[in-house]
Motif scaffolding. Structure first.
Motif, PDB file in Angstrom:
ATOM      1  N   ALA A 139      -5.706 -45.469  24.909  1.00 27.62           N
ATOM      2  CA  ALA A 139      -6.497 -46.604  24.976  1.00 27.62           C
ATOM      3  C   ALA A 139      -5.531 -47.732  25.005  1.00 27.62           C
ATOM      4  N   ASP A 140      -4.444 -47.911  24.119  1.00 27.37           N
ATOM      5  CA  ASP A 140      -3.570 -48.893  24.093  1.00 27.37           C
ATOM      6  C   ASP A 140      -2.960 -49.102  25.482  1.00 27.37           C
ATOM      7  N   ALA A 141      -2.537 -48.082  26.225  1.00 27.69           N
ATOM      8  CA  ALA A 141      -1.728 -48.090  27.178  1.00 27.69           C
ATOM      9  C   ALA A 141      -2.596 -48.457  28.446  1.00 27.69           C
ATOM     10  N   PHE A 142      -3.682 -48.314  28.410  1.00 31.77           N
ATOM     11  CA  PHE A 142      -4.766 -48.265  29.491  1.00 31.77           C
ATOM     12  C   PHE A 142      -5.326 -49.918  29.506  1.00 31.77           C
ATOM     13  N   ILE A 143      -5.515 -50.506  28.305  1.00 31.91           N
ATOM     14  CA  ILE A 143      -5.677 -51.959  28.139  1.00 31.91           C
ATOM     15  C   ILE A 143      -4.702 -52.607  28.581  1.00 31.91           C
ATOM     16  N   ALA A 144      -3.391 -52.521  28.145  1.00 29.31           N
ATOM     17  CA  ALA A 144      -2.064 -53.052  28.782  1.00 29.31           C
ATOM     18  C   ALA A 144      -2.060 -52.965  30.201  1.00 29.31           C
ATOM     19  N   GLU A 145      -2.264 -51.701  30.798  1.00 26.62           N
ATOM     20  CA  GLU A 145      -2.211 -51.708  32.270  1.00 26.62           C
ATOM     21  C   GLU A 145      -3.507 -52.674  33.083  1.00 26.62           C
ATOM     22  N   CYS A 146      -4.678 -52.608  32.374  1.00 22.90           N
ATOM     23  CA  CYS A 146      -5.717 -53.474  33.078  1.00 22.90           C
ATOM     24  C   CYS A 146      -5.052 -54.933  33.093  1.00 22.90           C
ATOM     25  N   ARG A 147      -4.589 -55.434  31.655  1.00 18.15           N
ATOM     26  CA  ARG A 147      -3.881 -56.897  31.667  1.00 18.15           C
ATOM     27  C   ARG A 147      -2.826 -57.152  32.491  1.00 18.15           C
ATOM     28  N   ASP A 148      -1.953 -56.105  32.709  1.00 17.01           N
ATOM     29  CA  ASP A 148      -0.941 -56.345  33.773  1.00 17.01           C
ATOM     30  C   ASP A 148      -1.725 -56.435  35.093  1.00 17.01           C
ATOM     31  N   LEU A 149      -2.745 -55.962  35.494  1.00 17.43           N
ATOM     32  CA  LEU A 149      -3.387 -56.383  36.653  1.00 17.43           C
ATOM     33  C   LEU A 149      -3.929 -57.535  36.744  1.00 17.43           C
ATOM     34  N   GLY A 150      -4.128 -58.361  35.861  1.00 14.01           N
ATOM     35  CA  GLY A 150      -4.567 -59.549  35.611  1.00 14.01           C
ATOM     36  C   GLY A 150      -6.043 -59.580  35.353  1.00 14.01           C
ATOM     37  N   LEU A 151      -6.614 -58.477  34.646  1.00 18.60           N
ATOM     38  CA  LEU A 151      -8.074 -58.234  34.136  1.00 18.60           C
ATOM     39  C   LEU A 151      -8.079 -58.908  32.732  1.00 18.60           C
ATOM     40  N   GLU A 152      -9.153 -59.389  32.266  1.00 20.87           N
ATOM     41  CA  GLU A 152      -9.169 -59.859  30.930  1.00 20.87           C
ATOM     42  C   GLU A 152     -10.202 -58.748  30.457  1.00 20.87           C
ATOM     43  N   ILE A 153      -9.836 -58.048  29.285  1.00 19.81           N
ATOM     44  CA  ILE A 153     -10.785 -57.069  28.723  1.00 19.81           C
ATOM     45  C   ILE A 153     -11.161 -57.684  27.533  1.00 19.81           C
ATOM     46  N   ASP A 154     -12.475 -58.087  27.589  1.00 20.29           N
ATOM     47  CA  ASP A 154     -13.431 -58.573  26.700  1.00 20.29           C
ATOM     48  C   ASP A 154     -14.044 -57.597  25.719  1.00 20.29           C
ATOM     49  N   GLY A 155     -13.960 -56.266  25.807  1.00 18.94           N
ATOM     50  CA  GLY A 155     -14.337 -55.587  24.910  1.00 18.94           C
ATOM     51  C   GLY A 155     -14.173 -54.296  25.037  1.00 18.94           C
ATOM     52  N   LEU A 156     -14.559 -53.304  24.097  1.00 18.23           N
ATOM     53  CA  LEU A 156     -14.536 -52.024  24.204  1.00 18.23           C
ATOM     54  C   LEU A 156     -15.906 -51.304  23.858  1.00 18.23           C
ATOM     55  N   MET A 157     -16.075 -50.211  24.409  1.00 23.24           N
ATOM     56  CA  MET A 157     -17.500 -49.529  24.317  1.00 23.24           C
ATOM     57  C   MET A 157     -17.053 -47.694  24.319  1.00 23.24           C
ATOM     58  N   CYS A 158     -18.019 -47.362  23.460  1.00 21.07           N
ATOM     59  CA  CYS A 158     -18.120 -45.839  23.148  1.00 21.07           C
ATOM     60  C   CYS A 158     -19.356 -45.233  22.749  1.00 21.07           C
ATOM     61  N   ILE A 159     -19.501 -43.959  23.016  1.00 24.67           N
ATOM     62  CA  ILE A 159     -20.857 -43.319  22.780  1.00 24.67           C
ATOM     63  C   ILE A 159     -20.417 -41.985  21.885  1.00 24.67           C
ATOM     64  N   PRO A 160     -20.594 -41.915  20.706  1.00 25.75           N
ATOM     65  CA  PRO A 160     -20.274 -40.948  20.024  1.00 25.75           C
ATOM     66  C   PRO A 160     -20.763 -39.610  20.262  1.00 25.75           C
ATOM     67  N   PRO A 161     -20.039 -38.346  19.871  1.00 23.12           N
ATOM     68  CA  PRO A 161     -20.780 -36.889  20.067  1.00 23.12           C
ATOM     69  C   PRO A 161     -21.992 -37.124  19.280  1.00 23.12           C
TER      70      PRO A 161
END
Length: 217
Positions: A139-161
């Motif tokens: 997750a940390d690496a993907f969030i950083a990748e999104c930010r490097d693309l110029g995307l602002e990540i406003d939140g996280l979402m999950c659906i537990p088992p």
């Protein structure tokens, strides 16, 4: 359960856990619900809704937005890259960013369209093979990748088992958000939204408890 009852349960749980009143917003998930049920909830004054599919939302919400002011619409289901443009024009938030290809597509469309909805990264906290979302370890690496693309990540979402204690997954999502400087957490559904509020959810996604059982063709 009535809409007012769910809203009261959210407020009660905020009070019980010392959270600010109104810090958790209710996303009424209206996928495959008859139009009259959606209109009934709109007529009660609710304005924040969630849909799973771009095509279904496109056939429903433009007309409703002409009739009701202040509607906010979240995409809470998987997004195919070929539907990304339509989703960005229709939704105020996309909660299911889950892979680099989709992030790159949204970054390109952001430049073309000159705007972008709120973006949430979906995290597969249960590491379930059949479920979308990035793995917690990635997750940390993907969030950083999104930010490097110029995307602002406003939140996280999950659906537990379905067969595990959801609070553990909500706590994990909150931990990932905190270390990445992310404020919004979309977690909790009809059966566990109070536990999500207790763990810091800023959005809970409730469908059948508001509208009744879904009607599938």
């Amino acid at each position: 359960m009535a809409l007012s009852d769910i809203l009261q349960k959210i407020r009660d749980e905020e009070a019980r856990t010392g959270r600010a009143p109104g810090s958790t917003r209710l996303v009424a998930v209206s996928k495959v619900q008859p139009l009259e049920r959606v209109i009934d909830v709109l007529d009660q004054g609710h304005r924040l809704f969630g849909e799973n599919k771009v095509q279904e939302a496109a056939g429903k919400w433009p007309d409703l937005r002409d009739r009701y002011d202040g509607i906010e619409l979240h995409l809470v289901g998987p997004l195919q890259t070929n539907k990304a443009r339509q989703a960005m024009e229709l939704f105020d938030a996309i909660e299911t960013i889950d892979r680099p290809k989709l992030a790159r597509t949204i970054a390109r469309l952001k430049e073309e369209l000159g705007h972008c909805p709120k973006l949430f990264v979906q995290v597969n906290t249960g590491e379930e093979e059949q479920k979308a979302g990035v793995l917690p370890a990635d997750a940390d690496a993907f969030i950083a990748e999104c930010r490097d693309l110029g995307l602002e990540i406003d939140g996280l979402m999950c659906i537990p088992p379905v067969d595990e204690e959801p609070s553990l997954h909500f706590a994990l999502l909150a931990k990932i958000a905190a270390r990445n400087g992310i404020d919004d957490l979309s977690m909790g559904m009809s059966g566990d939204f109070e536990k999500a509020v207790a763990q810091g959810a800023t959005y809970v996604r409730v469908g059948s408890a508001i509208f009744g059982e879904r009607v599938y063709d």
